[in-house]
Scaffold this active site. Structure first.
Site, PDB file in Angstrom:
ATOM      1  N   HIS A  65      70.886 -40.838  63.741  1.00 11.57           N
ATOM      2  CA  HIS A  65      72.383 -40.366  64.014  1.00 11.57           C
ATOM      3  C   HIS A  65      72.079 -39.558  62.705  1.00 11.57           C
ATOM      4  CE1 HIS A  65      73.697 -43.409  66.974  1.00 11.57           C
ATOM      5  NE2 HIS A  65      72.922 -43.031  67.374  1.00 11.57           N
ATOM      6  N   GLU A  67      74.164 -40.198  60.360  1.00 10.93           N
ATOM      7  CA  GLU A  67      74.861 -40.817  59.160  1.00 10.93           C
ATOM      8  C   GLU A  67      73.631 -41.222  58.672  1.00 10.93           C
ATOM      9  OE1 GLU A  67      77.712 -41.362  62.419  1.00 10.93           O
ATOM     10  OE2 GLU A  67      75.913 -41.188  62.678  1.00 10.93           O
ATOM     11  N   CYS A  96      78.671 -45.039  64.806  1.00 11.03           N
ATOM     12  CA  CYS A  96      78.799 -46.265  65.646  1.00 11.03           C
ATOM     13  C   CYS A  96      78.840 -47.407  65.255  1.00 11.03           C
ATOM     14  CB  CYS A  96      77.962 -45.659  66.782  1.00 11.03           C
ATOM     15  SG  CYS A  96      75.728 -46.415  65.969  1.00 11.03           S
ATOM     16  N   CYS A  99      75.269 -47.367  63.252  1.00 16.52           N
ATOM     17  CA  CYS A  99      75.427 -46.287  61.591  1.00 16.52           C
ATOM     18  C   CYS A  99      76.752 -47.029  60.964  1.00 16.52           C
ATOM     19  CB  CYS A  99      76.109 -45.625  62.501  1.00 16.52           C
ATOM     20  SG  CYS A  99      74.532 -44.202  62.832  1.00 16.52           S
TER      21      CYS A  99
END
Length: 191
Positions: A65, A67, A96, A99
């Protein structure tokens, strides 16, 4: 630094809702054709000593991701832990739950960073576990919904202005700012 195209900014940071399948399109909703909404994270790291800010952006990769890419980037910079830094992140989607947990651990380990997160949209906010992730994140890091000032800052600092965009930027920014009111109310309920 690589910059986003105006089209990427316009489509990915668009915070208007999509119409329901088979439903009529309403004002303030995205019109067809649809496009995949990806996660982009634009960041600005500003040393408090007045040095030039560092900017960049990430998008979700196949197995990572945005992040996590951001956390890895900041950790690889070898920042001076005796110096304080302001870090502002603009995301197309709020983190999410996984994360969110990783960002909390990161922020606790990096007490010399003052991290703020602004999201254009809330990711799966109707699911309890994602709301819990946002609440956990909010306890450690300020999380807000992007408004007109944040969209404008993102547009000015992270978008390539080499060629005129196929839309009126001031109209687009105003539209994004107005659409964020509903999302801000949702985030306040979650907090």
């Amino acid at each position: 630094m690589a910059l986003l195209t105006a089209e990427t900014f316009s489509s990915q940071f668009d915070n208007r809702r999509r119409p329901r399948r088979g439903g009529k399109e309403k004002e303030g909703r995205v019109k067809e054709p649809y496009y995949p909404r990806r996660t982009y994270l634009c960041y600005q790291l500003t040393p408090q000593n007045g040095s030039t800010p560092t900017r960049g952006y990430f998008e979700n990769e196949k197995n990572r991701h945005a992040e996590i890419c951001f956390i890895d980037e900041i950790e690889s910079m070898g920042l001076d832990k005796t110096q304080c830094y302001e870090v502002t992140c603009y995301l197309t989607w709020s983190p999410c739950r996984s994360c969110a947990q990783k960002l909390v651990v990161f922020a606790k380990a990096q007490d010399h960073l003052n991290l703020r997160i602004f999201a254009s949209r809330l990711y799966r906010h109707w699911l309890r576990s994602y709301r819990k992730g946002l609440q956990l994140l909010q306890a450690q890091i300020p999380v807000e919904v992007m408004g007109l000032p944040e969209f404008t800052d993102c547009w000015e600092n992270f978008v390539d202005h080499g060629k005129p965009p196929p839309f009126d930027p001031s109209e687009k920014l105003q539209q994004l700012g107005e659409s964020s009111r509903y999302i801000k109310r949702r985030l306040e309920k979650i907090k």
